[in-house]
Design a protein around this motif. Sequence first.
Motif, short mmCIF file in Angstrom:
data_model
loop_
_atom_site.label_atom_id
_atom_site.label_comp_id
_atom_site.label_asym_id
_atom_site.label_seq_id
_atom_site.Cartn_x
_atom_site.Cartn_y
_atom_site.Cartn_z
N LYS A 17 0.82 -1.21 0.00
CA LYS A 17 0.00 0.00 0.00
C LYS A 17 0.86 1.27 0.00
O LYS A 17 0.44 2.31 -0.48
CB LYS A 17 -0.92 0.03 1.22
CG LYS A 17 -1.82 -1.17 1.41
CD LYS A 17 -2.93 -1.24 0.38
CE LYS A 17 -4.09 -2.12 0.76
NZ LYS A 17 -3.79 -3.54 0.91
N ASP A 24 -3.72 -2.75 6.22
CA ASP A 24 -2.54 -2.15 5.63
C ASP A 24 -2.76 -0.77 5.03
O ASP A 24 -1.89 0.09 5.10
CB ASP A 24 -1.95 -3.09 4.58
CG ASP A 24 -1.41 -4.36 5.21
OD1 ASP A 24 -0.94 -4.28 6.36
OD2 ASP A 24 -1.46 -5.42 4.57
N GLY A 70 -7.99 -8.66 -2.65
CA GLY A 70 -9.05 -8.35 -1.70
C GLY A 70 -10.07 -7.45 -2.36
O GLY A 70 -11.13 -7.87 -2.81
N ASN A 71 -9.70 -6.18 -2.47
CA ASN A 71 -10.61 -5.19 -3.05
C ASN A 71 -10.47 -5.09 -4.57
O ASN A 71 -11.07 -4.22 -5.18
CB ASN A 71 -10.33 -3.83 -2.40
CG ASN A 71 -11.61 -3.15 -1.94
OD1 ASN A 71 -12.70 -3.53 -2.35
ND2 ASN A 71 -11.46 -2.13 -1.13
N PHE A 72 -9.67 -5.95 -5.16
CA PHE A 72 -9.50 -6.04 -6.62
C PHE A 72 -8.78 -4.82 -7.19
O PHE A 72 -8.78 -4.60 -8.40
CB PHE A 72 -10.87 -6.21 -7.31
CG PHE A 72 -10.80 -6.91 -8.64
CD1 PHE A 72 -10.53 -8.26 -8.72
CD2 PHE A 72 -10.99 -6.20 -9.82
CE1 PHE A 72 -10.46 -8.90 -9.95
CE2 PHE A 72 -10.92 -6.83 -11.07
CZ PHE A 72 -10.66 -8.19 -11.13
N GLY A 73 -8.12 -4.04 -6.33
CA GLY A 73 -7.44 -2.85 -6.83
C GLY A 73 -6.12 -3.21 -7.51
O GLY A 73 -5.82 -2.77 -8.62
N ASP A 74 -5.33 -4.02 -6.82
CA ASP A 74 -4.00 -4.33 -7.31
C ASP A 74 -4.07 -5.10 -8.63
O ASP A 74 -3.40 -4.76 -9.61
CB ASP A 74 -3.27 -5.16 -6.23
CG ASP A 74 -1.77 -4.99 -6.29
OD1 ASP A 74 -1.29 -4.16 -7.08
OD2 ASP A 74 -1.08 -5.70 -5.53
N THR A 114 3.04 -8.79 -1.14
CA THR A 114 2.33 -7.58 -0.75
C THR A 114 2.62 -7.10 0.66
O THR A 114 2.28 -5.96 1.00
CB THR A 114 0.81 -7.77 -0.94
OG1 THR A 114 0.42 -8.99 -0.32
CG2 THR A 114 0.45 -7.82 -2.42
C1 LIG Z 1 -4.50 -4.65 0.51
C2 LIG Z 1 -3.75 -5.92 0.50
C3 LIG Z 1 -4.08 -6.93 -0.41
C4 LIG Z 1 -5.25 -6.84 -1.37
O1 LIG Z 1 -5.08 -5.86 -2.35
P1 LIG Z 1 -6.37 -5.31 -3.14
O2 LIG Z 1 -5.86 -4.20 -3.98
O3 LIG Z 1 -7.33 -4.86 -2.08
O4 LIG Z 1 -6.91 -6.45 -3.93
C5 LIG Z 1 -3.27 -8.06 -0.41
N1 LIG Z 1 -2.25 -8.21 0.45
C6 LIG Z 1 -1.94 -7.27 1.34
C7 LIG Z 1 -0.82 -7.51 2.29
C8 LIG Z 1 -2.66 -6.09 1.40
O5 LIG Z 1 -2.35 -5.14 2.28
#
Ligand SMILES: *Cc1c(COP(=O)(O)O)cnc(C)c1O
Length: 467
Positions: free
Chosen positions: A115, A146, A258-262, A413
């Motif tokens: 993040k 995060d 998670g939120n499909f952003g990455d 991540t």
């Molecule tokens: C936020 C996060 C994710 C998920 O990323 P999204 O962009 O929400 O899909 C995965 N791993 C870690 C450690 C994160 O902090």
Amino acid sequence: MPEMNYVSTRGEGGSLPFADAMMAGLATDGGLFVPDRWPSMTADDIAGLAGLSYVDTATAVCRRFIGPDIDDHALRRLVTAAYAGFDHPAVVPLVQLDDRHFLLELFHGPTLAFKDVALQLLGQLFERSMRGRDGRLTIVGATSGDTGAAAIHALAGREGVDLFMLHPRGRVSEVQRRQMTSAMAPNIHNIAIEGTFDDAQAIVKQILRDPAAAARLRLGAVNSINWARLMAQIVYYFHAAVRLGAPGRKIAFSVPTGNFGDVFAGYVAARMGLPIDRLIVATNANDIVHRGLTTGRYAPDTVVPTDTPAMDIQVSSNFERLLFDLSKRDGRRIAAMMADFETRRSLWIPEEWRAWAAQRFTSFRIEAEEMRDTMQWAAHHCGQLLDPHSAVGLAAARRLRHRPEVPIITLATAHPAKFPEIVEQATGIAPQLPARWADLLDREERFDVLPNDSAAIWSFICDRANA
Ligand SMILES: *Cc1c(COP(=O)(O)O)cnc(C)c1O
């Protein structure tokens, strides 16, 4: 420099330049901002990124999304400042695990999770954009762990900005919580809500789209609904792929989601022209995106708490951006679909869209045991400690069997020391916090606990934002 404007996924939000879309976060019709077209990177443009530093790559890629109000020189200065606080000279080092698998370490920033890559840049961009405007910007965010820490460390002490960060009480790791609650800058406010991340995110969205709230305070968002975050994440797909031979060679990426952003940032890189063979969407037991992509029915379940809390999400906001693109940018249709989704709690992805998406995405749901096995494999065969989220990503990458000649880059991540108990249980090795956080467990904490109630939270924000 061509104009680049931003439109809403729901068709009614008008068309805004970059800085306004970034500061608003969410469009007034409740949709998410997307650029009015995907900028293109030709094979020559991509080849031209070979050998560039991370800062130079980021400047070149972000340039295509930011209009003329930030010139090249200023942009380079902001990007340089954003990545100066990373404690690895490569910013995002690429590590080889075996003959097929690579790890892109995105956790060398101030709060040890990917993040930081986006939020450090966002902090710079917000401060610059507030200069010369009246009043203060009040940022309201929700975090599964995060984002909150990264946003707090990007905005603490910045001029013209206040931050209110909601986290689900008791559902973030101790390291994550303390990284947030030990920040003492007066413009930072931590709120623990009695609810889940989805509850927190719903409250934030409700506040951000409420015209009465907007009339009272100038509100902004730092969640991955904010386009500028995705922009910053597109950069590392280009940077890493070029290091492994793009555009001459196709690369796959595996992304803990998670939120499909990455993973959506990876999709944008592909739409811009980066030859991505496959985007692997790795989910934990909270597998709404996996079910949506494989069955066409996108419907949230109750959130199951797991060892990968940043992925314990059942409504993945950025999925709307994918639907918008799959609809060929039909905002009216997306507005109707999302209205339906909000009442029925489910939607059907038309088969034609799903089939098209299936050519680009492969998804896997990874259970706790496979995650742990993968942590062991990486520790004992590759000498690499993984955090649980990165392990979910690598587990999914190792499930992909097709085209063995295509290298797979798993996005790492978070730093393993953010989740020390789980890492130690799985591998027998206790990960060490980097020096900058060595005294974290001794630092004083400050936060307020509030009910899962948007009116209570809004009145708390109003009391403090004017103070
Ligand atoms: C936020 C996060 C994710 C998920 O990323 P999204 O962009 O929400 O899909 C995965 N791993 C870690 C450690 C994160 O902090």
